[in-house]
Scaffold this active site. Structure first.
Site, mmCIF file in Angstrom:
data_model
loop_
_atom_site.group_PDB
_atom_site.id
_atom_site.type_symbol
_atom_site.label_atom_id
_atom_site.label_comp_id
_atom_site.label_asym_id
_atom_site.label_seq_id
_atom_site.Cartn_x
_atom_site.Cartn_y
_atom_site.Cartn_z
ATOM 1 N N HIS A 27 18.063 5.096 22.998
ATOM 2 C CA HIS A 27 18.994 6.393 22.886
ATOM 3 C C HIS A 27 20.007 6.028 23.790
ATOM 4 O O HIS A 27 20.164 5.230 24.626
ATOM 5 C CB HIS A 27 18.203 7.509 23.313
ATOM 6 C CG HIS A 27 17.517 7.295 24.725
ATOM 7 N ND1 HIS A 27 16.321 6.571 24.806
ATOM 8 C CD2 HIS A 27 17.672 7.640 26.135
ATOM 9 C CE1 HIS A 27 16.024 6.467 26.093
ATOM 10 N NE2 HIS A 27 16.853 7.322 26.954
ATOM 11 N N HIS A 80 22.797 8.296 25.941
ATOM 12 C CA HIS A 80 23.108 9.517 26.593
ATOM 13 C C HIS A 80 24.694 9.850 26.345
ATOM 14 O O HIS A 80 25.508 8.847 26.645
ATOM 15 C CB HIS A 80 22.936 9.606 27.912
ATOM 16 C CG HIS A 80 21.600 9.345 28.511
ATOM 17 N ND1 HIS A 80 20.591 10.479 28.998
ATOM 18 C CD2 HIS A 80 20.713 8.357 28.502
ATOM 19 C CE1 HIS A 80 19.521 10.084 29.054
ATOM 20 N NE2 HIS A 80 19.359 8.669 28.930
HETATM 21 P P1 AMP Z 1 16.052 7.693 29.835
HETATM 22 O O1 AMP Z 1 15.708 7.928 31.293
HETATM 23 O O2 AMP Z 1 17.294 7.124 29.391
HETATM 24 O O3 AMP Z 1 14.735 7.145 29.064
HETATM 25 O O4 AMP Z 1 16.267 9.146 29.041
HETATM 26 C C1 AMP Z 1 15.173 9.953 28.682
HETATM 27 C C2 AMP Z 1 15.832 11.302 28.673
HETATM 28 O O5 AMP Z 1 15.235 11.966 27.696
HETATM 29 C C3 AMP Z 1 16.114 12.016 29.611
HETATM 30 O O6 AMP Z 1 17.253 12.419 30.278
HETATM 31 C C4 AMP Z 1 15.042 13.262 29.453
HETATM 32 O O7 AMP Z 1 15.489 14.587 29.929
HETATM 33 C C5 AMP Z 1 15.241 13.430 27.851
HETATM 34 N N1 AMP Z 1 14.080 14.138 27.185
HETATM 35 C C6 AMP Z 1 12.527 13.839 27.649
HETATM 36 N N2 AMP Z 1 11.669 14.672 26.759
HETATM 37 C C7 AMP Z 1 12.720 15.242 25.847
HETATM 38 C C8 AMP Z 1 12.534 16.233 24.825
HETATM 39 N N3 AMP Z 1 11.320 16.825 24.644
HETATM 40 N N4 AMP Z 1 13.872 16.986 24.224
HETATM 41 C C9 AMP Z 1 14.986 16.321 24.803
HETATM 42 N N5 AMP Z 1 15.186 15.550 25.737
HETATM 43 C C10 AMP Z 1 13.869 14.830 26.239
#
Ligand code: AMP
Ligand code: ZN
Length: 144
Positions: free
Chosen positions: A105, A107
């Site tokens: 993903h 951001h």
């Molecule tokens: P990372 O730390 O780069 O793996 O980022 C994962 C991101 O996913 C975090 O910023 C979380 O807030 C986001 N996240 C986790 N679960 C969900 C969800 N169900 N819907 C939207 N965002 C999510």
């Protein structure tokens, strides 16, 4: 025909399949974008490929090209909608790099002049001979 790979235990795959709700920003056959549930700023958006891949290095060149092709338009829309001054794009690979969800993903993090998010990491310098050694190893890997 949808040929995307999914991991039944992956939160983002569940979002793609509609088994977990999301605030959807954009969707097409290869990519989904939705608001981060714990935003660093309003409009903080995640862009994901519909194929379940854990790391950016797991993606084929073709899939990566299709994935990144969407990013400028999405980033521009988020930037304009949030009237932000700039944006950080963050893409983490591995726990040591802060990756929590094992599905690639990006951001999109809107930034505003004077916001309190910060960013500057502590930069370092190369020790004696290290720059040549590191450079040689990377170039070798690229040309292999
Ligand atoms: P990372 O730390 O780069 O793996 O980022 C994962 C991101 O996913 C975090 O910023 C979380 O807030 C986001 N996240 C986790 N679960 C969900 C969800 N169900 N819907 C939207 N965002 C999510
Ligand atoms: Zn997944």
């Amino acid at each position: 025909m949808n040929t995307s790979r999914r991991d039944p235990d992956c939160i983002f795959c569940k979002i793609i399949e509609g088994r977990i709700p999301c605030s959807k920003v954009y969707e097409d056959d290869l990519v989904l974008a939705f608001l981060d549930i714990n935003p660093l700023a309003e409009g903080h958006t995640l862009v994901i490929p519909k194929d379940h891949v854990t790391l950016i290095t797991d993606m084929s060149a073709e899939r990566a090209a299709e994935f990144f092709e969407r990013v400028p338009r999405l980033a521009q829309a988020v930037k304009e909608a949030t009237a932000s001054d700039g944006m950080n794009l963050l893409q983490s690979n591995g726990r040591c790099a802060g990756q929590v969800i094992d599905h690639v993903h990006i951001h999109l993090i809107p930034r505003t002049t004077g916001d309190s998010l910060g960013f500057r990491w502590k930069a370092t310098t190369y020790g004696d001979g290290r720059v040549d050694e590191v450079l040689r190893k990377i170039v070798e890997k690229i040309s292999r």
